[in-house]
Design an enzyme around this catalytic site. Structure first.
Site, PDB file in Angstrom:
ATOM      1  CE1 TYR A 131     -17.147  10.750 -15.747  1.00 15.31           C
ATOM      2  CE2 TYR A 131     -15.697  10.949 -13.850  1.00 15.31           C
ATOM      3  CZ  TYR A 131     -16.563  10.201 -14.631  1.00 15.31           C
ATOM      4  OH  TYR A 131     -16.841   8.903 -14.273  1.00 15.31           O
TER       5      TYR A 131
ATOM      6  CG  ASP B 251      -9.438  15.915 -15.599  1.00 17.67           C
ATOM      7  OD1 ASP B 251      -8.698  15.281 -16.371  1.00 17.67           O
ATOM      8  OD2 ASP B 251     -10.537  15.472 -15.204  1.00 17.67           O
TER       9      ASP B 251
ATOM     10  CE  LYS C 165     -12.248   7.788 -18.846  1.00 17.56           C
ATOM     11  NZ  LYS C 165     -12.066   7.774 -17.407  1.00 17.56           N
TER      12      LYS C 165
ATOM     13  NE  ARG D 275      -2.527   0.617   3.572  1.00 13.95           N
ATOM     14  CZ  ARG D 275      -1.698   1.026   4.555  1.00 13.95           C
ATOM     15  NH1 ARG D 275      -1.049   2.177   4.456  1.00 13.95           N
ATOM     16  NH2 ARG D 275      -1.531   0.278   5.626  1.00 13.95           N
TER      17      ARG D 275
END
Length: 380
Positions: A99, A171, A196, A47
């Site tokens: 978005y 973004d 993406k 982690r």
């Protein structure tokens, strides 16, 4: 290194120290042996850090000309980490055309924790300053925006952020570092849905952040470790592999996007096409100045703004796949009002142009003649 070389070698060690592997191995482990308490080779628990993830984080940082990269389990997990830099009473100025998942996270989660959001049209970046006050801590910019393809002047937004000592996050999912590098224009944080274009093959869900400032990076690394929204090594391997062809994929996405946009603009049944490469796009000059090319994302509206007609078009497509997401090698079509932006109330949606007949295309890297023929038969 120039950009194309960086996609393959940026931030990477030429060979893995274990066995000389040319590609970073998938370290499929949760923990690491220690010779004595604290005596380890840089990794203790996956982690907190994993060698495959570290290789990806270095690579993404290199492409954005940043110093520090962080990879997360999704784009929204990356945005969530940025929001956790804030505290109750802080205010955020966000673009109003963004978005739907970002909008949902801001309004349904973080507003409940006492953070106030101002959703502002940023086509004229000077408008941002009107909303800045002593509680403002972050400006959130998406450019090109999703799904209206609005362009926001990153340098102008950065100058306002610096003037008021506010963080600027961009973004950069639609543009990718191939088309623009916001840190070079003054942004503090770059965010990607690596699902993406960075991954590029529609086979992984992941998010990423890149920063230059060490203090900011340390705060974000703490949040990443403390909140635990990390990605696994297999996913990191897939995005690392995707990055190596980002430059050639993006070149074809842009070429095909241009041809599809021009076809749609000349179609008698299409009312309006949203693509920043058109000279009549409101901020075409800014797009030309801050982007290398105009990308493969396009939205369009049919004449008469008929919901049923738009649905029929997306259902008839054969090569374009009707699906959520974008940025893969295959062409996708979406209906934002009922899919990606359904979480935004209809009244708010329509204010920014997300009307019922709006269709969004992620133009892939197939032969463009086939893509145009597919659109032609679907539109009729």
């Amino acid at each position: 290194m120039k950009f194309n070389t960086k996609t393959i070698h940026g931030g990477q060690h030429n060979v893995d120290p274990g066995y000389g592997s040319v590609m970073p191995p998938i370290y499929q482990t949760s923990t690491y042996s220690q010779t004595t308490p604290g005596g380890h080779k840089g990794f203790q628990y996956s982690r907190s850090g994993n060698p495959t993830r570290a290789a990806l984080e270095r690579a993404v940082a290199s492409l954005e000309n940043g110093e520090f990269g962080l990879a997360f389990g999704s784009g929204l997990a990356a945005i969530d980490a940025v929001m956790k830099l804030l505290k109750p009473g802080d205010e955020v100025i966000s673009t109003n055309d963004l978005y739907g998942g970002s909008y949902r996270l801001f309004t349904k989660i973080f507003e409940g924790f006492g953070i106030k959001f101002h959703f502002v049209g940023m086509e004229n970046a000077d408008k941002i300053e009107e909303y800045v006050n002593d509680k403002t801590k972050l400006i959130w910019v998406e450019t090109p925006t999703n799904p209206m393809m609005n362009i926001i002047d990153i340098k102008k937004a950065a100058s306002i952020a610096k003037k008021h000592n506010v963080l600027l996050a961009v973004d950069n999912t639609f543009a990718t570092p191939y088309l623009q590098q916001p840190l070079d224009m003054g942004a503090d944080i770059v965010m990607h849905s690596a699902t993406k274009y960075l991954g590029g093959h529609s086979d992984v869900v992941m998010g990423a952040l890149v920063v230059k400032d060490k203090t900011l990076a340390e705060r974000l690394y703490f949040i990443q470790n403390a909140s635990g929204a990390i990605c696994g090594p297999q996913d990191c391997f897939l995005v690392l592999r995707g990055l190596k062809t980002l430059h050639i994929r993006m070149q074809r996405h842009c070429e095909n996007g241009k041809a599809v946009a021009e076809f749609l603009a000349n179609h008698p049944k299409i009312e309006k096409v949203y693509w920043p490469g058109f000279e009549n796009h409101p901020n075409h000059a800014i797009a030309k100045a801050q982007m290398k090319d105009f990308g493969g994302m396009i939205s369009f509206v049919t004449k008469g703004n008929n919901y049923e007609e738009a649905i029929k078009i997306v259902e008839k497509l054969k090569i374009f796949t009707l699906a959520e997401s974008l940025g893969g090698v295959e062409s996708l079509a979406g209906h934002p009002a009922s899919m990606t932006h359904a979480s935004i109330p209809k009244e708010e949606r329509e204010k920014i142009g997300v009307v019922d007949s709006l269709i969004r295309l992620s133009v892939g890297i197939e032969d463009v003649e086939d893509l145009i023929a597919d659109l032609k038969q679907a539109i009729g």
